[in-house]
Design a protein around this motif. Structure first.
Motif: not given
Length: 716
Positions: A216-220, A260-263, A210-211, A233-239
């Motif tokens: 992750m949601l806070d950083l979007l 994560l995606l639902d929210t 949960a942390v 390779d990691r230039n789209e973090p959520l993906q």
């Protein structure tokens, strides 16, 4: 830096004998000279040329390793240091750890510059420090690099450099970096470091909690936080997080992803929703359960929000009928004007094809994307929409003015009418009128839709078309005449002429002759003469033509001698073992020979070592020399091929051919996993085709599993 000795040493090297992406590396000294030029424009152009030649799209070459010491010397003397160090990092990334290849030489060459790279980790410029961290990390020399990175991490205060340091440590020492990453995801740190820490947590394999979810949601939206990173390779973090968690293939990680995606999909911030949509598309290409689990959240997120529907079009195409709840909103958007409306209708073809057809019929001229989707996507694909009288009328209206048709329209309309067969017979006049301008697609459509009562008139049109025009048009028309009337005369005439052409035309002609079978007996001498000669610099079109000729000769004569010679010649091109479909086609034709193909067994056995070739080779060996095939070993090779996504459909076909006795208990478990696992087997190809292709493969695997299951188990 006194450049004179540097350039003298540079010019003394035999660059013209080295190779890069475009051949001779004779131009490398000039590029390095320009790189050291004080003029910004010349130096930037030189750097771009080096990326294109010695590090072309991530690939490295012989000249690359020889250039590394000179690049390092320039960087060490302050010549565009950050940019040159980044180039060295890219070269190391494209390298390899072992062997005598160009890749291994490049990795060794950059590793030899570690004293410079590690010293630069302490440079005064943040850009230089960041590039040095990246380049040092890419050498993979963990024992030398990690202590320096850890020491610098403790004192570094620039967020991007700290992020690069943490990313490098996670790559080189995942287990030893887990605690460091966990301590950096808290809300008090800079976003660049926090997102790097989250990505490091994923890379180190720690459970997603949960942390992590809240962070992750806070950083979007997070893409901007990594825009300055070296790690593409990691230039789209959520993906990246979504993909890596799904690849773990556990229920807990799947639940974490969809939560994560639902929210994120429900966010009121368009930029967050955009990142979530792209991550959801990636999920659909990785996980078989993703479309079902995402359909509800997506519908809830976009309904009542027209802009959100527009942003979700690509994902809606992937979800197809699962997104039926969104169909009315899609239809409303598709009924407007412009490209967005066309894209909405394109998605609606997947989501609700019946509703889409009605809208497509109203504005066919201005809906190229939707028309392509209705016709199956890529050219030569099978149309996906059923017969519709309104759409037929619209197609006829467009065909009535063939001079106004644009781009792929003629091919799309022809494919659509062909798929409807005689149901589209009313379009005969328009097809006939368009035949002169577009003979190739229209000839096929005419043959497909023509009812018996119109065959004489239609074949007359086609006979005239078969006597003039380019070769491909004459062939299409002549083949249509044969299909309508069984008169092979025009087709034989066209084929005889085409067999004297280049490899591609010979292959096409030979394939048509194979369809004719014994009717093409008069073409046997021409077919034999059209075959290529081994040892004469043959290329793929020649080999493909030889395979087609072999099949034609076998089907026409029923004699295997000449076919064996040609197939043996193709299969003997062992230095071209990287060729996929040529050898697969050769093996398929060999299987048609049955026992007469037995002399090809040794060559076919040589293909078993290649996962791309093994399935077709097993089918051929099973047909021509079944007693020589170790079926259980072959079953293992077939499952390897399927699991690696090399040629899974043929692998399953071959497993079915081998039968139940070929499977061990372990084979059975592996086959069941192909049918029921969540991770998709199909992982490559056109992005929009990955999920549908894998869905078909899953059904095929289930059918094979049912057929090969022991009787007692099958009845359970």
């Amino acid at each position: 830096m006194d450049l004179a000795p540097f350039f003298a040493d540079l010019e003394a090297q035999p660059w013209a004998t080295y190779q890069h992406a475009y051949g001779s590396a004779a131009d490398v000294p000039d590029c390095l000279r320009a790189l050291a030029d004080e003029g910004e424009e010349q130096a930037a152009e030189a750097l771009g040329e080096l990326y294109g030649s010695i590090l072309h799209q991530g690939s490295v070459y012989e000249a690359t390793a020889h250039a590394v010491p000179y690049l390092a010397r320039l960087a060490g003397e302050g010549v565009r240091t950050a940019e040159v160090l980044a180039l060295l990092g890219g070269i190391a990334e494209g390298g390899a750890d072992e062997g005598e290849s160009d890749e291994a030489a490049c990795r060794r060459a950059v590793t030899a510059q570690l004293p410079l790279l590690l010293a630069s980790v302490e440079a005064g410029s943040a850009d230089v420090r960041q590039a040095a961290v990246w380049a040092a990390t890419m050498t993979g020399a963990a024992d030398q690099v990690c202590p320096v990175l850890r020491t610098r991490f403790a004192t570094e205060d620039e967020p991007l450099v700290r992020a690069e340091l943490l990313g490098g440590l996670a790559r080189l020492d995942p287990a030893g970096t887990a605690d460091l990453a966990a301590g950096a995801i808290g809300p008090d740190g800079p976003g660049e470091l926090r997102i790097a820490a989250l990505l490091a947590c994923v890379d180190t394999g720690v459970p997603w909690t949960a942390v992590h979810h809240e962070a992750m949601l806070d950083l979007l939206p997070a893409d901007e936080l990594v825009s300055g990173r070296m790690d593409l390779d990691r230039n789209e973090p959520l993906q990246y997080v979504v993909s890596e968690l799904l690849i773990r293939d556990t229920d807990a990680d799947r639940d974490a992803v969809y939560g994560l995606l639902d929210t994120a999909l429900r966010s009121e911030r368009p930029e967050v929703c955009t990142e979530a949509l792209w991550a959801a598309e990636s999920a659909c290409r990785i996980s078989r359960s993703a479309p079902d689990r995402l359909a509800g959240p997506l519908a809830a997120a976009v309904l009542g929000d027209p802009p959100a529907v527009g942003r979700a079009l690509s994902l809606l195409r992937l979800l197809g009928r699962r997104a039926a709840a969104v169909a009315p909103a899609l239809a409303e958007l598709a009924a407007t004007d412009g490209d967005l409306a066309d894209r909405a209708l394109e998605a609606l073809v997947s989501v609700d094809p019946e509703r889409a057809v009605r809208l497509l019929s109203r504005d066919l001229e201005n809906r190229p994307r939707a028309l392509g989707a209705a016709c199956g996507g890529p050219l030569e694909a099978s149309p996906t929409v059923s017969f519709d009288a309104g759409l037929l009328s619209a197609v006829r209206a467009r065909l009535a003015t063939p001079e106004k048709l644009r781009a792929n329209e003629p091919f799309r309309y022809a494919a659509l009418l062909e798929s409807w067969g005689s149901g589209a017979a009313s379009a005969l006049p328009e097809l006939g009128a368009a035949l002169r301008r577009f003979p190739q697609p229209m000839a096929r459509a005419l043959a497909a839709v023509c009812p018996p009562g119109d065959r004489e008139a239609t074949s007359g049109l086609l006979r005239r078309a078969a006597r003039s025009g380019p070769p491909e048009a004459r062939l299409a028309a002549a083949r249509a005449v044969w299909q309508l009337t069984d008169d092979a005369g025009p087709l034989l005439t066209v084929l005889a002429a085409q067999l004297t052409g280049d490899g591609g035309r010979v292959r096409e002609a030979a394939s048509a002759a194979a369809e004719l079978g014994p009717q093409a007996a008069e073409l046997v001498p021409a077919l034999v003469a059209a075959a290529s000669t081994p040892g004469t610099g043959r290329v793929i079109p020649h080999l493909d033509a030889d395979v087609a000729i072999a099949e034609a000769l076998w089907r026409i004569t029923g004699r295997a001698q000449e076919a064996l010679r040609l197939l043996a010649g193709v299969l003997g091109e062992t230095e071209l073992s990287w060729i996929r479909w040529t050898f697969v086609r050769a093996a398929r034709v060999a299987a048609q020979l049955g026992g007469q193909g037995r002399p090809l067994a040794p060559a076919l056995e040589g293909l078993l070592a290649h996962p791309r070739h093994a399935p077709a080779a097993v089918l051929a060996l099973h047909a021509i020399a079944p007693g020589t095939l170790d079926v259980r070993a072959a079953a293992g090779l077939l499952l390897d091929s399927a699991e690696e996504d090399a040629d899974p459909a043929t692998a399953l076909e071959a497993l079915l051919a081998l039968g139940r006795d070929a499977l061990t208990e372990d084979h059975g478990r592996r086959l069941a996993a192909l049918a029921e696992r969540d991770l998709r087997v199909t992982a490559s190809g056109v992005e929009t085709a990955i999920a549908p292709t894998d869905d078909r493969l899953r059904e095929q695997a289930r059918e094979v599993l049912r057929a090969l299951r022991p009787p007692a188990a099958a009845g359970v």
